[in-house]
Design a protein around this motif. Structure first.
Motif, PDB file in Angstrom:
ATOM      1  N   ASP A  73      34.214  41.719 103.703  1.00 32.98           N
ATOM      2  CA  ASP A  73      35.498  41.906 103.889  1.00 32.98           C
ATOM      3  C   ASP A  73      36.311  42.373 102.608  1.00 32.98           C
ATOM      4  O   ASP A  73      37.747  42.253 102.659  1.00 32.98           O
ATOM      5  CB  ASP A  73      36.301  40.677 104.493  1.00 32.98           C
ATOM      6  CG  ASP A  73      35.611  40.458 105.873  1.00 32.98           C
ATOM      7  OD1 ASP A  73      35.234  41.343 106.537  1.00 32.98           O
ATOM      8  OD2 ASP A  73      35.418  39.451 106.292  1.00 32.98           O
ATOM      9  N   SER A 105      44.461  32.741  99.147  1.00 36.66           N
ATOM     10  CA  SER A 105      43.628  31.736  98.219  1.00 36.66           C
ATOM     11  C   SER A 105      43.730  32.299  96.881  1.00 36.66           C
ATOM     12  O   SER A 105      43.993  31.224  96.024  1.00 36.66           O
ATOM     13  CB  SER A 105      42.175  31.834  98.656  1.00 36.66           C
ATOM     14  OG  SER A 105      41.316  31.172  97.777  1.00 36.66           O
ATOM     15  N   TYR A 109      39.712  39.775  97.041  1.00 39.63           N
ATOM     16  CA  TYR A 109      41.224  39.842  96.453  1.00 39.63           C
ATOM     17  C   TYR A 109      41.044  39.269  95.000  1.00 39.63           C
ATOM     18  O   TYR A 109      40.536  38.543  94.651  1.00 39.63           O
ATOM     19  CB  TYR A 109      42.012  39.056  97.374  1.00 39.63           C
ATOM     20  CG  TYR A 109      42.240  39.716  98.702  1.00 39.63           C
ATOM     21  CD1 TYR A 109      43.218  40.472  98.578  1.00 39.63           C
ATOM     22  CD2 TYR A 109      41.497  39.328  99.624  1.00 39.63           C
ATOM     23  CE1 TYR A 109      43.527  41.130 100.133  1.00 39.63           C
ATOM     24  CE2 TYR A 109      41.764  39.953 100.831  1.00 39.63           C
ATOM     25  CZ  TYR A 109      42.509  40.652 101.289  1.00 39.63           C
ATOM     26  OH  TYR A 109      42.786  41.311 102.429  1.00 39.63           O
ATOM     27  N   THR A 141      38.249  35.371  98.348  1.00 40.92           N
ATOM     28  CA  THR A 141      38.021  36.230 100.007  1.00 40.92           C
ATOM     29  C   THR A 141      39.248  36.338 100.589  1.00 40.92           C
ATOM     30  O   THR A 141      39.182  37.139 101.611  1.00 40.92           O
ATOM     31  CB  THR A 141      36.936  35.752 100.611  1.00 40.92           C
ATOM     32  OG1 THR A 141      36.958  34.261 100.826  1.00 40.92           O
ATOM     33  CG2 THR A 141      35.520  35.809  99.614  1.00 40.92           C
ATOM     34  N   SER A 142      40.323  35.814 100.343  1.00 41.91           N
ATOM     35  CA  SER A 142      41.568  35.921 100.901  1.00 41.91           C
ATOM     36  C   SER A 142      42.703  36.109 100.083  1.00 41.91           C
ATOM     37  O   SER A 142      42.774  35.558  99.055  1.00 41.91           O
ATOM     38  CB  SER A 142      41.922  34.793 102.094  1.00 41.91           C
ATOM     39  OG  SER A 142      42.209  33.584 101.183  1.00 41.91           O
TER      40      SER A 142
END
Length: 135
Positions: free
Chosen positions: A120, A77, A123, A73-74
């Motif tokens: 959101d 990460s 990635y 999710t980032s």
């Protein structure tokens, strides 16, 4: 042993690498994530499995291409997971998951963003590896 279960090489190598499991636990799956998986995780799939040929025919060696998709999710990460995976995989050789592995070679990497997943977005970073084995 056959090329059809050579994905076990990828799974075995990653699940036995502490730097990888510290980031994704054991959420390392063939072809698709489990319905219960939460981010981050890794999916691996076979892209090709050609045999290496000589004038006499099949040499008994196979140079297989696998694609690994890391999802998180980032961005930071997914980049950390990708770094740990590459360190684990690139250049590995020896007996892995019962296969005689001549060498695992990193080939390519690409970033992907999916804004249709979660609130959101997710990635994803994909890496391709060649795995040369002898049967």
């Amino acid at each position: 042993m056959s090329t059809s279960n050579a994905g076990n090489i990828v799974y075995n190598k990653l699940v036995n690498t502490v730097a990888v499991t510290n980031l994704v636990s054991t959420r390392i799956r063939p072809m698709r994530a489990a319905d219960t998986d939460v981010y981050p995780y890794i999916i691996y799939e076979s892209i090709s499995k050609p045999s290496l040929q000589s004038k006499e025919g099949n040499t008994g060696w196979y140079k297989m291409r696998f694609q690994l998709s890391m999802l998180a999710t980032s961005l930071s990460s997914v980049q950390s997971i990708a770094d740990a995976v590459r360190t684990s995989m690139d250049g590995a050789s020896g007996t892995i998951a019962g296969f005689t592995v001549q060498r695992i070679t990193f080939e390519d990497e690409r970033d992907i963003f999916n804004d249709n997943s979660a609130v959101d977005g997710v990635y994803m970073l994909q890496q391709d590896y060649y795995i040369t084995i002898q049967l």
